[in-house]
Design a protein around this motif. Structure first.
Motif, PDB file in Angstrom:
ATOM      1  N   VAL A 162       0.487  -1.243   0.331  1.00 19.94           N
ATOM      2  CA  VAL A 162       0.077   0.089  -0.396  1.00 19.94           C
ATOM      3  C   VAL A 162       0.846   1.269  -0.252  1.00 19.94           C
ATOM      4  CG1 VAL A 162      -2.306  -1.210   0.723  1.00 19.94           C
ATOM      5  CG2 VAL A 162      -0.423  -0.162   2.581  1.00 19.94           C
ATOM      6  N   THR A 163       0.124   2.066  -0.064  1.00 22.78           N
ATOM      7  CA  THR A 163       1.098   3.806   0.241  1.00 22.78           C
ATOM      8  C   THR A 163       2.710   4.404   1.241  1.00 22.78           C
ATOM      9  OG1 THR A 163      -0.932   4.450  -1.167  1.00 22.78           O
ATOM     10  CG2 THR A 163       0.318   6.271   0.400  1.00 22.78           C
ATOM     11  N   THR A 164       1.842   3.303   2.257  1.00 21.55           N
ATOM     12  CA  THR A 164       2.654   3.898   2.658  1.00 21.55           C
ATOM     13  C   THR A 164       4.362   3.034   2.768  1.00 21.55           C
ATOM     14  OG1 THR A 164       3.826   3.958   5.411  1.00 21.55           O
ATOM     15  CG2 THR A 164       2.123   1.749   4.261  1.00 21.55           C
ATOM     16  N   ASP A 165       4.504   1.861   1.608  1.00 18.38           N
ATOM     17  CA  ASP A 165       5.185   1.527   1.267  1.00 18.38           C
ATOM     18  C   ASP A 165       5.765   1.768   0.708  1.00 18.38           C
ATOM     19  OD1 ASP A 165       4.576  -1.022   3.019  1.00 18.38           O
ATOM     20  OD2 ASP A 165       3.685  -1.634   2.147  1.00 18.38           O
ATOM     21  N   TYR A 166       6.052   2.874   0.113  1.00 12.62           N
ATOM     22  CA  TYR A 166       5.970   3.932  -1.037  1.00 12.62           C
ATOM     23  C   TYR A 166       6.854   4.751  -0.626  1.00 12.62           C
ATOM     24  CZ  TYR A 166       4.852  -0.552  -3.670  1.00 12.62           C
ATOM     25  OH  TYR A 166       5.296  -1.199  -4.396  1.00 12.62           O
ATOM     26  N   VAL A 167       6.317   5.325   0.203  1.00  9.89           N
ATOM     27  CA  VAL A 167       6.043   6.434   0.833  1.00  9.89           C
ATOM     28  C   VAL A 167       7.661   6.921   1.612  1.00  9.89           C
ATOM     29  CG1 VAL A 167       6.049   8.699   2.334  1.00  9.89           C
ATOM     30  CG2 VAL A 167       4.012   7.694   1.124  1.00  9.89           C
ATOM     31  N   LEU A 168       9.271   7.421   1.012  1.00 13.95           N
ATOM     32  CA  LEU A 168      10.493   7.387   2.102  1.00 13.95           C
ATOM     33  C   LEU A 168      10.494   8.679   2.535  1.00 13.95           C
ATOM     34  CD1 LEU A 168      12.584   5.923  -0.878  1.00 13.95           C
ATOM     35  CD2 LEU A 168      12.003   4.968   1.017  1.00 13.95           C
ATOM     36  N   GLY A 169       9.938   9.941   2.699  1.00  9.83           N
ATOM     37  CA  GLY A 169      10.410  11.180   3.120  1.00  9.83           C
ATOM     38  C   GLY A 169       8.701  12.105   3.349  1.00  9.83           C
ATOM     39  N   LEU A 170       8.297  12.890   4.003  1.00  8.59           N
ATOM     40  CA  LEU A 170       7.639  13.906   3.500  1.00  8.59           C
ATOM     41  C   LEU A 170       7.901  15.440   4.095  1.00  8.59           C
ATOM     42  CD1 LEU A 170       5.186  12.349   5.426  1.00  8.59           C
ATOM     43  CD2 LEU A 170       5.296  12.347   2.921  1.00  8.59           C
ATOM     44  N   THR A 171       7.473  16.299   3.368  1.00 11.02           N
ATOM     45  CA  THR A 171       7.514  17.555   4.212  1.00 11.02           C
ATOM     46  C   THR A 171       6.407  17.815   5.010  1.00 11.02           C
ATOM     47  OG1 THR A 171       9.172  18.319   2.496  1.00 11.02           O
ATOM     48  CG2 THR A 171       8.296  20.273   4.012  1.00 11.02           C
ATOM     49  N   VAL A 172       6.202  18.326   6.792  1.00  7.30           N
ATOM     50  CA  VAL A 172       4.846  18.500   7.116  1.00  7.30           C
ATOM     51  C   VAL A 172       4.980  19.432   7.796  1.00  7.30           C
ATOM     52  CG1 VAL A 172       3.316  16.953   8.524  1.00  7.30           C
ATOM     53  CG2 VAL A 172       4.531  15.944   6.502  1.00  7.30           C
ATOM     54  N   VAL A 173       3.598  20.120   7.361  1.00  9.01           N
ATOM     55  CA  VAL A 173       3.163  21.202   8.082  1.00  9.01           C
ATOM     56  C   VAL A 173       2.971  21.256   9.522  1.00  9.01           C
ATOM     57  CG1 VAL A 173       2.342  23.243   8.090  1.00  9.01           C
ATOM     58  CG2 VAL A 173       3.273  23.356   6.274  1.00  9.01           C
ATOM     59  N   LEU A 174       3.895  21.419  10.318  1.00 11.94           N
ATOM     60  CA  LEU A 174       3.143  20.853  12.363  1.00 11.94           C
ATOM     61  C   LEU A 174       1.138  21.743  12.032  1.00 11.94           C
ATOM     62  CD1 LEU A 174       6.483  20.352  13.612  1.00 11.94           C
ATOM     63  CD2 LEU A 174       3.946  18.828  12.675  1.00 11.94           C
ATOM     64  N   ALA A 175       0.982  21.282  14.209  1.00 10.83           N
ATOM     65  CA  ALA A 175      -0.361  21.911  14.768  1.00 10.83           C
ATOM     66  C   ALA A 175       0.453  23.873  14.209  1.00 10.83           C
ATOM     67  CB  ALA A 175      -0.338  21.449  14.791  1.00 10.83           C
ATOM     68  N   ASP A 176       1.752  23.854  14.429  1.00  8.68           N
ATOM     69  CA  ASP A 176       1.996  25.369  14.969  1.00  8.68           C
ATOM     70  C   ASP A 176       2.378  26.019  14.428  1.00  8.68           C
ATOM     71  OD1 ASP A 176       4.563  24.081  14.142  1.00  8.68           O
ATOM     72  OD2 ASP A 176       5.212  24.577  16.621  1.00  8.68           O
ATOM     73  N   GLY A 177       2.171  25.367  12.757  1.00  7.56           N
ATOM     74  CA  GLY A 177       3.250  25.998  11.369  1.00  7.56           C
ATOM     75  C   GLY A 177       4.492  25.848  10.921  1.00  7.56           C
ATOM     76  N   ARG A 178       5.042  25.181  12.142  1.00 14.69           N
ATOM     77  CA  ARG A 178       6.217  24.981  11.163  1.00 14.69           C
ATOM     78  C   ARG A 178       6.530  23.602  10.420  1.00 14.69           C
ATOM     79  NH1 ARG A 178       9.860  23.128  16.336  1.00 14.69           N
ATOM     80  NH2 ARG A 178       7.979  22.485  17.116  1.00 14.69           N
ATOM     81  N   ALA A 179       7.366  23.564   9.172  1.00 12.41           N
ATOM     82  CA  ALA A 179       7.308  22.715   8.055  1.00 12.41           C
ATOM     83  C   ALA A 179       8.921  21.960   8.662  1.00 12.41           C
ATOM     84  CB  ALA A 179       7.450  23.591   7.002  1.00 12.41           C
ATOM     85  N   VAL A 180       8.254  21.048   8.738  1.00 11.18           N
ATOM     86  CA  VAL A 180       9.797  19.834   9.048  1.00 11.18           C
ATOM     87  C   VAL A 180       9.877  18.554   7.908  1.00 11.18           C
ATOM     88  CG1 VAL A 180       9.433  19.676  12.065  1.00 11.18           C
ATOM     89  CG2 VAL A 180       8.195  17.826  10.321  1.00 11.18           C
ATOM     90  N   LYS A 181      11.407  18.571   7.820  1.00 11.86           N
ATOM     91  CA  LYS A 181      11.432  17.623   6.494  1.00 11.86           C
ATOM     92  C   LYS A 181      11.859  16.227   7.523  1.00 11.86           C
ATOM     93  CE  LYS A 181      13.241  20.489   2.545  1.00 11.86           C
ATOM     94  NZ  LYS A 181      13.046  19.216   1.280  1.00 11.86           N
ATOM     95  N   LEU A 182      10.908  14.781   7.105  1.00  9.18           N
ATOM     96  CA  LEU A 182      10.957  13.380   7.415  1.00  9.18           C
ATOM     97  C   LEU A 182      11.452  12.399   6.703  1.00  9.18           C
ATOM     98  CD1 LEU A 182       7.493  13.305   9.314  1.00  9.18           C
ATOM     99  CD2 LEU A 182       9.873  14.172  10.319  1.00  9.18           C
ATOM    100  N   GLY A 183      12.200  11.958   6.837  1.00 11.07           N
ATOM    101  CA  GLY A 183      12.958  10.897   6.036  1.00 11.07           C
ATOM    102  C   GLY A 183      13.318  11.243   4.666  1.00 11.07           C
ATOM    103  N   GLY A 184      13.508  10.599   3.463  1.00 10.09           N
ATOM    104  CA  GLY A 184      14.296  11.995   2.710  1.00 10.09           C
ATOM    105  C   GLY A 184      14.562  10.808   1.713  1.00 10.09           C
ATOM    106  N   PRO A 185      15.080  10.576   0.300  1.00 15.98           N
ATOM    107  CA  PRO A 185      15.275   9.920  -0.685  1.00 15.98           C
ATOM    108  C   PRO A 185      15.996   8.417  -0.057  1.00 15.98           C
ATOM    109  CG  PRO A 185      16.660  11.797  -0.583  1.00 15.98           C
ATOM    110  CD  PRO A 185      16.561  11.376   0.553  1.00 15.98           C
ATOM    111  N   ARG A 186      16.143   8.090   0.286  1.00 18.51           N
ATOM    112  CA  ARG A 186      17.412   6.650   1.148  1.00 18.51           C
ATOM    113  C   ARG A 186      16.106   4.933   1.066  1.00 18.51           C
ATOM    114  NH1 ARG A 186      18.668  11.339   3.172  1.00 18.51           N
ATOM    115  NH2 ARG A 186      16.421  11.210   5.639  1.00 18.51           N
ATOM    116  N   LEU A 187      16.653   4.183   1.235  1.00 15.20           N
ATOM    117  CA  LEU A 187      15.568   3.124   1.380  1.00 15.20           C
ATOM    118  C   LEU A 187      15.683   3.075   2.405  1.00 15.20           C
ATOM    119  CD1 LEU A 187      16.566   0.774  -2.161  1.00 15.20           C
ATOM    120  CD2 LEU A 187      13.903   2.244  -1.346  1.00 15.20           C
TER     121      LEU A 187
END
Lengths: 462, 462
Positions: A162-187
């Motif tokens: 399913v989708t999660t098996d293909y997601v390696l990284g995310l940019t996410v805007v948190l509830a306080d408006g900060r943006a974080v980068k999680l994971g990345g282009p690494r298996l």
């Protein structure tokens, strides 16, 4: 007080966001109130922000956070559980304009913005001989952001996950408006908690995804497609269980008689209207293996009473057969309004689930069409109703709950791939139990203490 | 005060746990102080609890929680980052006696207890014609619980993914001693947050896994194995990048000259000691496809200067070649004490990473042997040192940090598959950055407010 607050929020949105990004006209708002679930309880938002970049989303969230105003993230609006139903007075943040896709062929990865459609990601990958497998039936009009929010599945998941098996990284805007980068282009990456995977499937309740790094795989081989028609549902389900125990087909779909007839009504493709059930199976193995698999599937279907089995490796013919399956929901939709289920059970209980749903349909006097990603135990019972008939609606609502209760009883889940959203929220506690629900809520509170992110979705009032 | 508390905890443990489950003799404790990382800063626990069931773990955690005593969960003790280093005064909860494995062939799933070895799970699956893919080199002596705690990888991950891709459900004992069941035997389940995936890779800092439901797949086909020897590291790495861009091999491993010689010293298998690098590649596609893939790999290796290429589809010969790779760490270990790295980079940066590590080794005057799961960009630089030479130890420690800094600079991670544990903890903040670290800590605090679960691992002092 609320009027003051609303005015303050609106003026901040208009001041801080690009020209044209903020919609407030009543008819504009109307178009952003509901997703495909057509939630009757959807509210009316204060404003819609059509974000163009991560910073736009951050600005909207910061403004909302300042005044404790809710934020409802929204992709293509194709959700089936009311995950994007607007909330009165909240800000809808639409990601529909963020649609960039960049494929890195050497890395076999794509960096995508959330508004890009699933089919667009597939198309971009295929230009480089690559493939993004997850394939919800809505792939032509659902967004990757929504797919990530719901951890969407599809037809090929029985083999490809399913989708999660293909997601390696995310940019996410948190509830306080900060943006974080999680994971990345690494298996492989195990530094810190698995936050990327936590955000996948969180339905916008923990943060808003503004970019994703997706894993691609080599292009799928041209599959061989087999269609088998059965005089009994039990025969078809027994065949599914036996096929799965023997191999790993790349697709294993089920349609019941109501669905077959609805599709035939709409598409006129000479399906057998008298059949109780139809299976659509694919093998995408190399020719020699696919040939042997298809032969074994034919035998298994025959053993379980299939009256007709047809196989093809012609791509166009294959595609037409699968299109019959993809059009199942729209086809049944022509029979009335739908309450769309998404219950799943461990595979050996699939027969019991379908039998039980038949009994519920009879007891409640409603029609339940069943299509299923049978190979992974995930079913989509479609409860058909006349929305103008209040009594039928009431019976259908009862049936909706009973189907979920049945799935839980059989060791299954209330939602396999559509998400809890708002429509299934009342059943979540029954499914998870108090302790697991409390664990969910602790994480929700840790990440969104004001409960401004998609309030009401998954958790209901917090 | 502490003496009172210790006495109270010990008496509760002895009273509530089965006969023989609680060890307190100094020499017994000694055996549970360290994992394979040989953490020089490992403490001495108050007691070791050898749990036999989930309830034992719950009892130990409840007793610890009452007095705010730390709990260090421990599987087979094969961890390489000090994730199981004992903490002074804490309770070590060993899962080594919980080793049941039940395979459900129809479901293609296994329910396993955490102490079962990875190889035992593979063996149980194979009795039913099934396969559990994740294959850390330590598979013969590492536990599934530890694999889940670290989201372990291995050799076949380049094609088959990592541990988290195979975990469908978990039973977890929480910090307050409650046990929860997350997920279950269903391929698709999106009801509530993705907590199963959150616990995978959390290194015992959020809860203690006492049972897991694992997805199995049909048995792997007999692979064809190719070994190629290169006069330059650059040639080997260029070949890796080209192979990965063209196909999806089921294994793509790298060994440098120091490693080749260490393995040859130990195993005497006539490896070419003069080679700068060796690749071990597998294809497990059906014969016709594997044949074409191996041919293409041979050509690619030749193009990048390989001096010798050898392919075999004989299972025993294949196994012997791979054993050379699996024994790389033990072989290099014979040259001195090791500081074991686990840095990974996006594949196109692999060459820059290896070059940079060479430079660090020269500047610090230490030997760094490099083995790598090259196909997924995950490397295991092994810093060799004489533990009695204080100056060399100091230089090696500096090199250890510099290698991680280099990986971060190249867009990589400080740990691909071993976990942060205690040895890499000081570098986690540099890698994650303040915002993501804070997000990690919020979840840790929400789930373990007293910080009793594996204190010091991943997060250091909280």
């Amino acid at each position: 007080m609320t009027d003051d607050r609303d005015a303050r929020v609106l003026s901040a949105l208009t001041a801080e966001l690009p020209e044209g990004a903020v919609l407030t006209a009543p008819d504009s708002l109307q178009a952003y109130r509901r997703d495909r679930a057509e939630d009757p309880d959807a509210g009316t938002p204060l404003a819609v922000v059509r974000a163009t970049c991560t910073e736009d989303v951050q600005a909207a969230v910061r403004i909302a956070a300042r005044d404790g105003v809710g934020i409802v993230p929204r992709g293509a609006g194709s959700g089936l559980s009311g995950g994007s139903s607007a909330v009165d007075g909240a800000i809808v943040v639409s990601l529909e304009r963020m649609r960039q896709i960049t494929v890195d062929a050497a890395l076999q990865m794509a960096v995508v913005q959330p508004g890009a459609f699933n089919a667009e990601v597939k198309a971009a990958a295929s230009e480089h001989g690559l493939w993004y497998p997850p394939d919800p039936s809505s792939q032509e009009f659902c967004s990757i952001g929504g797919n990530i929010a719901t951890n969407a599945g599809g037809l090929c998941c029985v083999k490809y996950g399913v989708t999660t098996d293909y997601v390696l990284g995310l940019t996410v805007v948190l509830a306080d408006g900060r943006a974080v980068k999680l994971g990345g282009p690494r298996l492989k990456d195990v530094a810190g908690l698995s936050l990327t995977k936590l955000f996948v499937g969180s339905e916008g309740t923990l943060g808003i995804v503004t970019e994703a790094t997706l894993r691609l795989v080599p292009a799928q081989r041209t599959p061989t497609t087999l269609v088998a028609v059965f005089p009994t549902v039990a025969g078809a389900i027994d065949a599914v269980v036996d096929i799965r125990a023997a191999m790993r087909p790349s697709m294993l779909e089920f349609m019941d008689q109501i669905t077959i007839n609805a599709v035939e009504d709409m598409m006129r493709m000479e399906l057998d209207r008298s059949a109780a059930a139809m299976l659509i199976v694919q093998s995408d193995e190399p020719a020699e293996v696919a040939g042997a698999q298809i032969e074994a599937i034919e035998q298994t279907c025959g053993l379980h009473g299939a009256t007709e089995v047809y196989a093809t490796s012609d791509p166009d013919e294959s595609e037409a057969l699968i299109e019959a399956r993809r059009q199942a929901i729209p086809a049944v939709e022509k029979r009335g309004a739908l309450l769309l289920e998404d219950v799943g059970v461990p595979l050996p209980r699939l027969g019991a689930l379908i039998d039980g749903m038949r009994a519920i349909a009879e007891a409640r006097g409603v029609e339940i069409a069943v299509v299923a990603h049978a190979g992974d135990g995930n079913t989509h019972p479609l409860i058909v109703l006349d929305p103008t008939d209040a009594e039928q609606r009431a019976q259908a609502d009862l049936a909706f709950g009973e189907v979920m209760a049945l799935a839980i009883e059989l060791g299954g889940t209330i939602t396999g791939e559509h998400g809890v959203g708002r429509l299934k929220q009342p059943w979540l506690a029954d499914y998870l139990g108090d302790d697991v629900l409390e664990l969910n809520l602790r994480i929700k509170k840790a990440l969104d203490p004001q409960n401004i992110l998609n309030p009401g979705a998954i958790f209901g009032p917090v």
